[in-house]
Motif scaffolding. Structure first.
Motif: not given
Lengths: 272, 97
Positions: A142-144, A180-183, A207-209, A256-257
């Motif tokens: 799932t994408n947010p 595709r998570y962007d914290a 998990g969160i990718i 987080a990148e």
């Protein structure tokens, strides 16, 4: 005892194939015997993401229809010898996939592997229902984002009603993989947060990718991110997800990148 | 977009969350019953037709999904006694012919 997992989502483009490749490779890297199976007949892509597109001779449809034996169609990964791919057909119609044929092939795969990871096509049609048919567990990618969450909800409903397990009155274990998570955007209120999606879908988090350049780079190179960039944030998230699939309990961290000030300002990673 | 709108802009994620919660509450309730409205319409028409003469096309059914309640709106046009009699005659003629 083999475990059959379907990687599914309803919506297209959320990262099913990428996640199938990365989770399959991660499990194989953890010394499990793994086969990844492409159910997207007519639009196969798992071969490409796995870097095996030039080695496909026979495919799932050939095996289903008895034109080839299963060992002839399986492609052993060149980097990890416990990882195999069963590709989909690119030329045939999706109607060539029969319920009986799929049942037989999954039965044969169960005897050879610890993990059978089925990459579902998008949608809720025949291909998707056949991919989930024999699943013991499901990874719901799932994408947010509203349309992805809605489609995941629909797919969860199907996992609870249209699978062989559901028909026997048993449950398919469902896991949420948020991709595709962007914290940073979630923190700013611009993107649904992990907790929002979890509350709405109410299935446990696998998990969160993070939205990551490494994931795209991995597909470009035909190398699952856990093989190509094993130290990247995305690969670490997939490795942890694979361990959770094996039953380990690990706290999910929000990845987080790491970005420099300049990278933040200009929206891209600074050259190290 | 001017500078002020940057400050005024409301977070969109809470809106997304709320819209999804309302929508999914309904979709879950109606799963596998996608033609619920069509079924309702047929059954309502047949019940009313037992007692008064009506035209099928003059029955409207609408469902407005909301939170905390949804509104099921049923709009039935009942013809006057004379119009109903005329309608019955037309039907009888059609059935006879």
């Amino acid at each position: 005892m083999a475990t059959v997992i379907v990687v599914t989502s309803g919506k297209g483009g959320v990262g099913k194939t990428t996640s199938t490749a990365a989770l399959g490779a991660a499990l194989a890297q953890q010394n499990q015997n793994v086969v990844v199976v492409d159910f997207d007949v007519g639009l196969r892509n798992l071969d490409l993401v796995m870097g095996a597109e030039r080695r496909v001779v026979f495919d799932l449809i050939n095996v289903v229809q008895g034109d080839a034996k299963l060992p002839q169609a399986l492609i052993r990964d060149k980097r990890i010898d416990t990882l195999s791919l069963l590709p989909a057909s690119q030329t045939r119609d999706k109607d060539a996939l029969t319920a009986e044929g799929v049942t037989r092939v999954i039965g044969e795969l169960r005897e050879k592997f610890d993990w059978i990871i089925c990459d579902s096509p998008a949608g809720i049609e025949r291909g998707a229902t056949l991919a989930m048919r024999h699943a013991d567990a499901a990874v719901v990618v799932t994408n947010p984002e509203v349309s992805s969450v809605r489609d995941s909800d629909r797919i969860i409903g199907m996992l609870d009603s249209k699978t062989a397990k559901a028909e026997k009155g048993e449950r398919v274990d469902k896991h949420l993989l948020l991709t595709r998570y962007d914290a940073a955007r979630a923190a700013r209120g611009e993107m649904l947060k992990t907790e929002d999606v979890l509350e709405i879908l109410s299935i446990p988090l696998l998990g969160i990718i993070p939205e990551s350049e490494e994931v795209l780079r991995a597909s470009n190179l035909g190398s699952p991110v856990t093989i190509g960039s094993p130290n990247s944030v995305a690969a670490k998230a997939y490795f942890e997800a694979a361990r959770r699939l094996k039953g380990e309990t690990l706290v999910v961290t929000v990845p987080a990148e790491r970005r420099s000030i300049m990278g933040r300002l200009f929206g891209r990673r600074a050259v190290a | 977009m001017n500078l002020m709108s940057l400050f005024r802009r409301r977070d969109s994620a809470p809106v997304a969350r709320e819209r999804l919660q309302v929508l999914l509450a309904h979709e879950r309730a109606f799963v596998g019953k996608s033609d619920l409205l069509a079924v309702l319409q047929e059954e309502i028409i047949s019940v009313i037709a037992k007692h008064v003469t009506i035209e099928r096309e003059r029955v409207q059914i609408k469902l407005d999904r909301g939170d905390p309640i949804s509104i099921l709106e049923i709009d039935v046009e009942v013809p006057s006694a004379a119009a109903a009699a005329a309608l019955r005659e037309t039907r009888a003629a059609m059935a006879g012919g």
